[in-house]
Design a protein around this motif. Structure first.
Motif, PDB file in Angstrom:
ATOM      1  N   HIS A  17       0.807  -1.137   0.062  1.00 58.19           N
ATOM      2  CA  HIS A  17       0.105  -0.073   0.069  1.00 58.19           C
ATOM      3  C   HIS A  17       0.939   1.409   0.137  1.00 58.19           C
ATOM      4  O   HIS A  17       0.623   2.161  -0.930  1.00 58.19           O
ATOM      5  N   GLY A  20       6.531   4.827   4.701  1.00 59.20           N
ATOM      6  CA  GLY A  20       7.310   5.852   5.447  1.00 59.20           C
ATOM      7  C   GLY A  20       8.534   5.583   5.544  1.00 59.20           C
ATOM      8  O   GLY A  20       9.223   4.627   5.152  1.00 59.20           O
ATOM      9  N   ASN A  21       9.084   6.397   6.626  1.00 60.22           N
ATOM     10  CA  ASN A  21      10.628   6.124   7.033  1.00 60.22           C
ATOM     11  C   ASN A  21      10.607   5.150   7.958  1.00 60.22           C
ATOM     12  O   ASN A  21      11.774   4.358   8.120  1.00 60.22           O
ATOM     13  N   LYS A  22       9.469   4.998   8.810  1.00 62.51           N
ATOM     14  CA  LYS A  22       9.613   4.029   9.756  1.00 62.51           C
ATOM     15  C   LYS A  22       8.686   2.493   9.613  1.00 62.51           C
ATOM     16  O   LYS A  22       8.942   1.841  10.307  1.00 62.51           O
ATOM     17  N   SER A  23       7.862   2.706   8.738  1.00 59.29           N
ATOM     18  CA  SER A  23       6.957   1.594   8.456  1.00 59.29           C
ATOM     19  C   SER A  23       6.327   1.447   7.111  1.00 59.29           C
ATOM     20  O   SER A  23       6.484   2.279   6.339  1.00 59.29           O
ATOM     21  N   ARG A  36       0.291  -2.301   9.432  1.00 60.94           N
ATOM     22  CA  ARG A  36       1.556  -1.413   9.255  1.00 60.94           C
ATOM     23  C   ARG A  36       2.666  -2.293  10.105  1.00 60.94           C
ATOM     24  O   ARG A  36       2.541  -2.505  11.221  1.00 60.94           O
ATOM     25  N   PRO A 123      -7.828   0.464  10.459  1.00 58.73           N
ATOM     26  CA  PRO A 123      -8.748   0.553   9.319  1.00 58.73           C
ATOM     27  C   PRO A 123      -7.933   1.393   8.168  1.00 58.73           C
ATOM     28  O   PRO A 123      -7.158   2.072   8.332  1.00 58.73           O
ATOM     29  N   ASN A 124      -8.542   1.001   7.021  1.00 53.61           N
ATOM     30  CA  ASN A 124      -7.800   1.544   5.861  1.00 53.61           C
ATOM     31  C   ASN A 124      -8.497   2.950   5.440  1.00 53.61           C
ATOM     32  O   ASN A 124      -9.748   2.961   5.113  1.00 53.61           O
ATOM     33  N   LEU A 125      -7.775   3.938   5.896  1.00 56.99           N
ATOM     34  CA  LEU A 125      -8.555   5.343   5.731  1.00 56.99           C
ATOM     35  C   LEU A 125      -8.725   5.679   4.337  1.00 56.99           C
ATOM     36  O   LEU A 125      -9.362   6.746   4.041  1.00 56.99           O
ATOM     37  N   GLU A 144      -4.207  12.488   0.865  1.00 52.67           N
ATOM     38  CA  GLU A 144      -3.299  12.602   2.205  1.00 52.67           C
ATOM     39  C   GLU A 144      -2.332  13.704   1.942  1.00 52.67           C
ATOM     40  O   GLU A 144      -1.597  14.041   0.979  1.00 52.67           O
ATOM     41  N   LYS A 146       0.636  15.694   4.348  1.00 50.14           N
ATOM     42  CA  LYS A 146       1.537  15.725   5.390  1.00 50.14           C
ATOM     43  C   LYS A 146       1.836  17.359   5.501  1.00 50.14           C
ATOM     44  O   LYS A 146       2.788  17.850   4.699  1.00 50.14           O
ATOM     45  N   ASP A 442      -0.415   8.298  11.467  1.00 50.85           N
ATOM     46  CA  ASP A 442       0.987   8.303  11.594  1.00 50.85           C
ATOM     47  C   ASP A 442       1.398   9.073  12.995  1.00 50.85           C
ATOM     48  O   ASP A 442       1.929  10.353  13.091  1.00 50.85           O
TER      49      ASP A 442
END
Ligand code: ATP
Ligand code: ZN
Ligand code: MG
Ligand code: MG
Length: 473
Positions: A17, A20-23, A36, A123-125, A144, A146, A442
């Motif tokens: 899907h 990011g940097n962490k997951s 995730r 949940p898949n937002l 989305e 950020k 996040d």
């Protein structure tokens, strides 16, 4: 009914899907759920040797933090609960192999955790439909954003004047360009998005569209249809995006002769996003919603590329309790700036060296419960020299960091019967109506140790910006 029966997990039910940097995130092919999974860099021996229990505790901490700390601060309606899960190791290994080829090269410096089997289920937002009538209709659109930090520091501890003129995002852009992170500067400035002035907000979103980097994505029916593309022909990409959006925003053939149909469609989308970002669901629709965060200080960024007059007159403040207001209010818990916070961080460090057992009473690494939230909310305004004050400020700073790094998801669905419009003889067909739902994601806790890293990074970014823009000083 449970979507996931942990003993029957099949990697074919899940697909890549995003990350990011962490997951790294995978979504279920049928149900509106995502997993995730954490990532770590291959050199990070500490993380790869985490036991299952440690990894599960880490993910449970994320769940607690999001639920008990960020949710009360950001608003119940915007934050969705997740669940820490333990997955079969075989499933996770197969999944990791399956998604590897989908991953963007720029993210492959880190690997997905396949050793612990732990993940966060959410949940898949991007697939949330806001009402049942939308479901069979067109697939929901989801935007989305950020937004990053939306204010200029006003702390007396700030030593470099430039920090009260140019926002962190705009300075950071130059640093990232110089370090090869991006090939082009983004024209987006967060202060424009958080201004509450519709014109400035529309331009801010336009700038995000033109150069999405990792601050802007669009999903259609859960699939990413628009995101960062470093080698892109921007105009071609925007044209392709407009083709996707056309059925949502220009439902009948009647407008086809208008010039620049792409521009019309993109503007329609931007208008809907701005409305969603400014909505206060708690307030009655009528009457002037209360505005907050209309600070007396500077509310424009000197690096913003918007017309001067628009910047000068264009700070309207945000309606109370809209998503941007909630995020900005939480970001502003960073009231001392990293420069004012760093000495307090050192005070805590010294204290912990003398009294290492105090670490748990002060909740340095959690638990993230009601009592942690109280430490954040009841921190005294004045420094009384105590370690409690210092810890309260460090906690507040970390919470603000999370709010500076989160994403907003705006899910949009067309509503009502606009299918009849094709036959309509009206010259100006009724505009399609939209339902939107807004969420925040996040919301991980930022590690206590990151404070010293942030301090060094801040100095680097500011010094680089000063050298770039004022080489003679
Ligand atoms: P960052 O580098 O921004 O800190 P991260 O590694 O912490 O990112 P997330 O931002 O949580 O990871 O997730 C990565 C991406 O996966 C998001 O930008 C979003 O596109 C997608 N994603 C995450 N959670 C969800 C969700 N609940 N529903 C839909 N998409 C999601
Ligand atoms: Zn800026
Ligand atoms: Mg993220
Ligand atoms: Mg994150």
């Amino acid at each position: 009914s449970r979507v996931m029966e942990l003993d029957k997990m099949d990697e074919n039910d899940w697909k890549y899907h995003g990350e990011g940097n962490k997951s790294l995130v995978v979504s279920h092919v049928q149900h509106a759920r995502v997993l995730r999974l954490l990532k770590y860099s291959t050199e990070d021996a500490e993380n790869s040797h985490k036991t299952t229990e440690q990894a599960f505790h880490h993910i449970q901490n994320i769940v607690d933090y999001s639920q008990n700390v960020m949710k009360p601060l950001l608003g119940e309606k915007f934050v969705h609960n997740g669940e820490a899960v333990k997955l079969p190791l075989d499933f996770v290994r197969q999944l990791s192999l399956k998604v590897q080829q989908e991953r963007p090269e720029s993210r492959c410096d880190k690997v997905m955790d396949t050793l612990s089997g732990c993940a966060l289920c959410l949940p898949n937002l991007t697939q949330l439909s806001c009402c049942c009538c939308c479901r069979e209709h067109r697939p929901p659109l989801c935007i989305e954003i950020k937004p990053k930090c939306g204010f200029l520091p006003s702390s007396t501890h700030v030593t470099k004047d430039i920090k009260s003129k140019v926002c962190r995002f705009c300075m950071h852009q130059h640093f990232k360009l110089a370090n090869g992170k991006w090939k082009r500067l983004s024209r987006y400035c967060p202060l424009d998005l958080f201004s509450g002035n519709k014109q400035r907000m529309c331009l801010a979103i336009m700038h995000l569209m033109e150069e999405p980097q990792n601050n802007f994505n669009i999903f259609k029916g859960g699939e990413c249809i628009y995101s960062c593309n470093d080698d892109a022909d921007v105009l071609q990409d925007l044209d392709d995006l407009a083709q996707h959006l056309r059925p949502y925003f220009l439902p009948s053939g009647s407008l086809i002769s208008r010039p620049q149909p792409s521009k019309v469609v993109l503007n329609e989308l931007i208008q809907v996003i701005v409305s969603a970002l400014l909505s206060s669901w708690d307030c009655p629709r009528s009457g002037q919603p209360r505005k907050t965060h209309l600070s007396e200080g500077r509310v424009t960024c000197e690096a913003s590329l918007l017309p001067r007059d628009l910047l000068r007159n264009g700070n309207h403040g945000l309606p109370k309790d809209c998503v941007l207001d909630k995020i900005l209010g939480t970001q502003m818990l960073d009231s001392l700036d990293i420069e004012g916070l760093n000495p307090l961080f050192k005070r805590v460090e010294q204290y912990l060296q003398k009294f290492p057992k105090e670490r748990s009473r002060l909740q340095i690494d959690g638990p993230y419960n009601q009592s942690f939230l109280e430490k954040v909310q009841n921190c005294p305004a004045e420094d009384d020299g105590s370690v409690e004050y210092a810890v309260g400020k460090v906690h507040q700073y970390r919470v603000a960091m999370t709010a500076k790094d989160c994403s907003i998801m705006v899910a949009i669905a067309t509503c009502g019967e606009d299918d009849g419009l094709d036959q309509s003889v009206e010259i100006q067909p009724a505009k399609p109506r939209f339902n939107y739902s807004v969420s925040i994601l996040d919301l991980d806790p930022k590690p206590y140790e990151s404070v010293s890293h942030q301090s060094r990074l801040d100095a680097k970014i500011v010094n680089h910006y000063l050298r770039r823009t004022q080489p003679n000083n």
